[in-house]
Scaffold this active site. Structure first.
Site, short mmCIF file in Angstrom:
data_model
loop_
_atom_site.label_atom_id
_atom_site.label_comp_id
_atom_site.label_asym_id
_atom_site.label_seq_id
_atom_site.Cartn_x
_atom_site.Cartn_y
_atom_site.Cartn_z
CG HIS A 170 -8.14 5.29 6.94
ND1 HIS A 170 -7.82 4.13 7.47
CD2 HIS A 170 -8.60 4.86 5.47
CE1 HIS A 170 -8.17 3.40 6.65
NE2 HIS A 170 -8.35 3.70 5.43
CG ASP A 202 -2.77 8.85 7.89
OD1 ASP A 202 -1.89 8.77 6.82
OD2 ASP A 202 -3.60 8.28 8.04
CD GLN A 228 -5.57 8.95 0.51
OE1 GLN A 228 -5.56 9.24 -0.63
NE2 GLN A 228 -6.17 7.59 0.90
CE LYS A 239 -3.77 4.17 1.06
NZ LYS A 239 -5.00 3.70 0.75
CB CYS A 273 -11.55 2.87 6.25
SG CYS A 273 -11.62 0.92 5.30
#
Lengths: 137, 406
Positions: free
Chosen positions: B122, B198, B201, B224, B364
């Protein structure tokens, strides 16, 4: 005219767009990018004596963008460059305020269907902004 | 396994007020999840009962607010097996990554160093590193993926001495799946390479243990994972924390200050200048409670299998190009696709007209879009409230869009 009829007109523009074609060295080119969806458009104009004598566009874009581009080439071919902004602002009013009246340009009216979809306004405006870029407006 | 799945869904769905009155098929949880009532209640209860400055007042209401805030921090930290001191609250996952880039990496990186990210990052885990490399003379390198979504972790140069940091997504926001973060972190540690994961998600459905993972940094956000908007978190390894500077200075972050000198508070407080987001923290902790009420791995199993069902249904359509799943395989919470002859924006609009909420665009992730040579794709992403009943309305929307546009 109903929304359904407007939609049919937009689809006709999308399926058989006016002005979709090859831009060549005679054209002055403006570009538009919609960073949200990655759409890209190039609009080429030929201007003679302050009059737009030809408009072509090349696009990787959605149906609304293609339809709006087609309408734009129909309206602005053989118009003075000084008239571009007034049509652009009329389109803005149609999109942002759903401002359609008896004075509205008949070719722009089907785009009033997009007024209730704010996330698609950019799609309808992309080619117009590219053309203004080409005309240095 | 199907029984476990049914249990997960039936236990979850009743906790979302949104689904009591909505016929919408919400398939955009990778962007933000719906919120269970317990999270909404925690946020509003915070305003109703604990509304006072955190770490600033000497009166009882402020003490209660401060205590609630720190309890929330402990809960979120424990969720990823970190200590409370190692977890700072930020406003988002994006801010967490920027904090690492500007507050830590900027002072340590040297010209000639390399930062590696994957092709499926992302922009939040791409642009901060791109900018940092431009400013410092370091080099940004890309770990490629193959056509089946496998990360090429044996790529030439990745494990060289010049590699300073690997910043890697755990789960792609376009390809879903899972990247081999454990293998990357293990190998990186052996090579003296720092790692940032990261987890934006993945954290909603894949159990994370930062001690086992051995990463230096792990970033994620609440919204999220069924929590509120406006609050994220950053795990920082204890040693890296000593090397890190605050991104912001201001109230709450200092031990003492004079005209010429600042003495910072201990971590995590020195990294959280400004009034803390108490209601956000309470909602964040409530989201952790919500997730932990399910057996370990049950959510991952449920959404992964559901993603597989969506992929199988889409694969049966002869007009669809399916993007691969990160890491290969089929189990995934995210499925991206393109319908032949239908622009993704038109596809998403047609779906919306049929009460199906899917995404369109570049998501993105311009690196991946450029590699895949798509300007845009459609994406569906799943939450615990989704069900196989959501598949048919999507297929009908695809057929409708093909009839109109193709």
């Amino acid at each position: 005219m109903s929304n359904k009829e407007h939609q049919a007109i937009l689809m006709e523009h999308y399926k058989s767009p006016h002005g979709l074609g090859v831009i060549n060295e005679k054209h002055t080119v403006g570009k538009g990018v919609n960073s949200l969806c990655g759409d890209e458009i190039r609009v080429g104009v030929v201007v003679e004596n302050n009059t737009i004598t030809d408009i072509k566009f090349e696009a990787r874009a959605c149906s609304i963008c293609i339809a709006s581009s087609s309408i734009m080439t129909q309206i602005l071919t053989n118009k003075k460059t000084s008239e571009v902004n007034s049509f652009y602002e009329e389109l803005l009013d149609i999109l942002k305020k759903n401002d359609v009246s008896a004075e509205s340009h008949r070719l722009l009216i089907p785009l009033s269907n997009i007024s209730k979809m704010p996330s698609r306004h950019k799609c309808a405006l992309l080619s117009w902004e590219a053309l203004r870029d080409a005309c240095k407006l | 396994m199907a029984g476990v799945g049914r249990d997960v869904h039936s236990k979850a769905i009743s906790q979302f007020s949104y689904y009591q009155n909505s016929g919408n098929h919400y398939l955009d949880s990778a962007a933000t999840t719906q919120k269970p009532d317990s999270v909404i209640d925690a946020v509003t209860q915070g305003y109703r009962h604990f509304c006072a400055p955190v770490h600033r007042g000497s009166y009882p209401l402020s003490e209660v607010a401060s205590s609630a805030y720190e309890t929330a921090r402990s809960k979120v930290a424990q969720f990823i097996n970190a200590s409370a001191q190692q977890l700072i609250f930020t406003k988002s996952c994006t801010e967490s990554i920027n904090h690492v880039a500007l507050g830590w990496a900027k002072s340590k990186i040297k010209p000639g160093h390399k930062i590696w990210i994957s092709q499926m990052e992302h922009n939040a885990n791409y642009l901060p590193w791109l900018q940092l490399c431009k400013e410092t003379g370091a080099e940004l390198k890309i770990i490629e993926i193959d056509s089946e979504g496998h990360l090429q972790i044996d790529q030439t140069g990745l494990w060289d001495d010049s590699t300073f940091l690997i910043a890697l997504t755990h789960c792609s926001n376009i390809l879903g799946g899972e990247t081999p973060v454990q293998e990357v972190c293990d190998k990186a540690r052996n090579h003296g390479i720092y790692t940032l994961i990261d987890a934006a998600q993945s954290v909603s459905h894949i159990p994370i243990d930062v001690k086992a993972l051995g990463c230096d940094f792990l970033a994620f956000s609440a919204h999220k994972m069924y929590g509120p908007e406006g609050i994220g978190a950053l795990y920082i390894d204890a040693q890296r924390q000593l090397e890190m500077s605050p991104l912001l200075l201001g109230g709450g972050s200092i031990e003492s200050v004079s005209e010429q000198q600042i003495r910072l508070r201990e971590a995590p407080h020195c990294f959280e200048a400004g009034s803390p987001n108490l209601s956000g923290a309470l909602g964040f902790a409530a989201a952790v409670d919500f997730l932990q009420a399910f057996p370990q791995g049950a959510i991952s199993c449920y959404v992964g299998n559901l993603g597989q069902q969506f992929r199988q249904a889409l694969a049966k359509q002869n007009n669809i190009t399916l993007l691969p799943v990160a890491g290969g395989g089929n189990t995934t919470s995210v499925v991206s696709f393109v319908v032949e002859g239908v622009h993704p924006h038109d596809m998403a609009q047609t779906a919306a007209d049929n009460d199906v909420s899917i995404r369109t665009g570049s998501h993105c992730s311009h690196l991946l879009m450029s590699y895949l040579k798509f300007g845009a794709v459609n994406r569906l992403s799943l939450g615990i409230y989704n069900h196989s009943d959501d598949i048919q309305p999507l297929i009908e929307s695809i057929n409708a869009a093909a009839d109109i546009f193709a």
